[in-house]
Design a protein around this motif. Structure first.
Motif, mmCIF file in Angstrom:
data_model
loop_
_atom_site.group_PDB
_atom_site.id
_atom_site.type_symbol
_atom_site.label_atom_id
_atom_site.label_comp_id
_atom_site.label_asym_id
_atom_site.label_seq_id
_atom_site.Cartn_x
_atom_site.Cartn_y
_atom_site.Cartn_z
ATOM 1 N N MET A 1 0.593 -1.233 -0.032
ATOM 2 C CA MET A 1 0.240 0.011 -0.001
ATOM 3 C C MET A 1 0.998 1.485 -0.187
ATOM 4 O O MET A 1 0.596 2.369 -0.672
ATOM 5 N N ASN B 1 3.602 1.685 -1.386
ATOM 6 C CA ASN B 1 4.308 1.831 -2.667
ATOM 7 C C ASN B 1 3.422 2.617 -3.503
ATOM 8 O O ASN B 1 3.684 3.434 -4.325
ATOM 9 N N LEU B 2 2.044 2.046 -3.472
ATOM 10 C CA LEU B 2 1.042 2.772 -4.327
ATOM 11 C C LEU B 2 0.896 4.226 -3.772
ATOM 12 O O LEU B 2 0.765 5.333 -4.657
ATOM 13 N N TYR B 3 0.837 4.586 -2.527
ATOM 14 C CA TYR B 3 0.939 5.947 -2.027
ATOM 15 C C TYR B 3 2.002 6.944 -2.621
ATOM 16 O O TYR B 3 1.816 7.659 -3.087
ATOM 17 N N LEU C 1 3.952 6.041 -5.199
ATOM 18 C CA LEU C 1 3.668 6.476 -6.800
ATOM 19 C C LEU C 1 2.556 7.459 -6.895
ATOM 20 O O LEU C 1 3.060 8.130 -7.976
ATOM 21 N N LEU C 2 1.443 7.441 -6.051
ATOM 22 C CA LEU C 2 0.381 8.697 -6.468
ATOM 23 C C LEU C 2 1.099 9.764 -6.153
ATOM 24 O O LEU C 2 0.838 10.969 -7.096
#
Length: 108
Positions: A1, A3-5, A7-8
């Motif tokens: 999670m 990593n997604l944050y 990236l965003l």
């Protein structure tokens, strides 16, 4: 999670930076002589001994790439290469505000 944050956040930052200073404006302010080539612009690369325009600026993506020395990036990278400075100095040179600088440094 996380990593997604990350990236965003990175994509959001790139979008903000892309809308602040168009790379064509930066290139002109650095004294580069641009030649139009379709939707792109070509220039003799100041980063190496170039006799033909091998550096291509892609205004739609706000990026550049030199096919001679194989360097590329965005407007910040262009200032970094041309003025031989850090990313923070390049961003200050471009006039990015302190909050954006702090966010960008956190991303680097």
């Amino acid at each position: 999670m996380s990593n997604l944050y990350a990236l965003l956040r990175k994509r959001r930052l790139e979008k903000v930076l892309r809308n602040i200073t168009p790379i064509l404006t930066v290139a002109k302010s650095l004294g580069l002589r641009l030649f139009r080539s379709g939707s792109r612009f070509r220039v003799k690369c100041p980063l190496h001994g170039d006799t033909n325009p091998s550096l291509v600026i892609y205004p739609n993506d706000n990026t550049f790439y030199c096919f001679g020395c194989r360097r590329g990036g965005n407007e910040i990278s262009l200032v970094m290469f041309m003025r031989e400075c850090s990313s923070t100095e390049a961003m200050q040179n471009l006039g990015y505000d302190r909050d954006l600088l702090a966010e960008a440094q956190a991303e680097l």
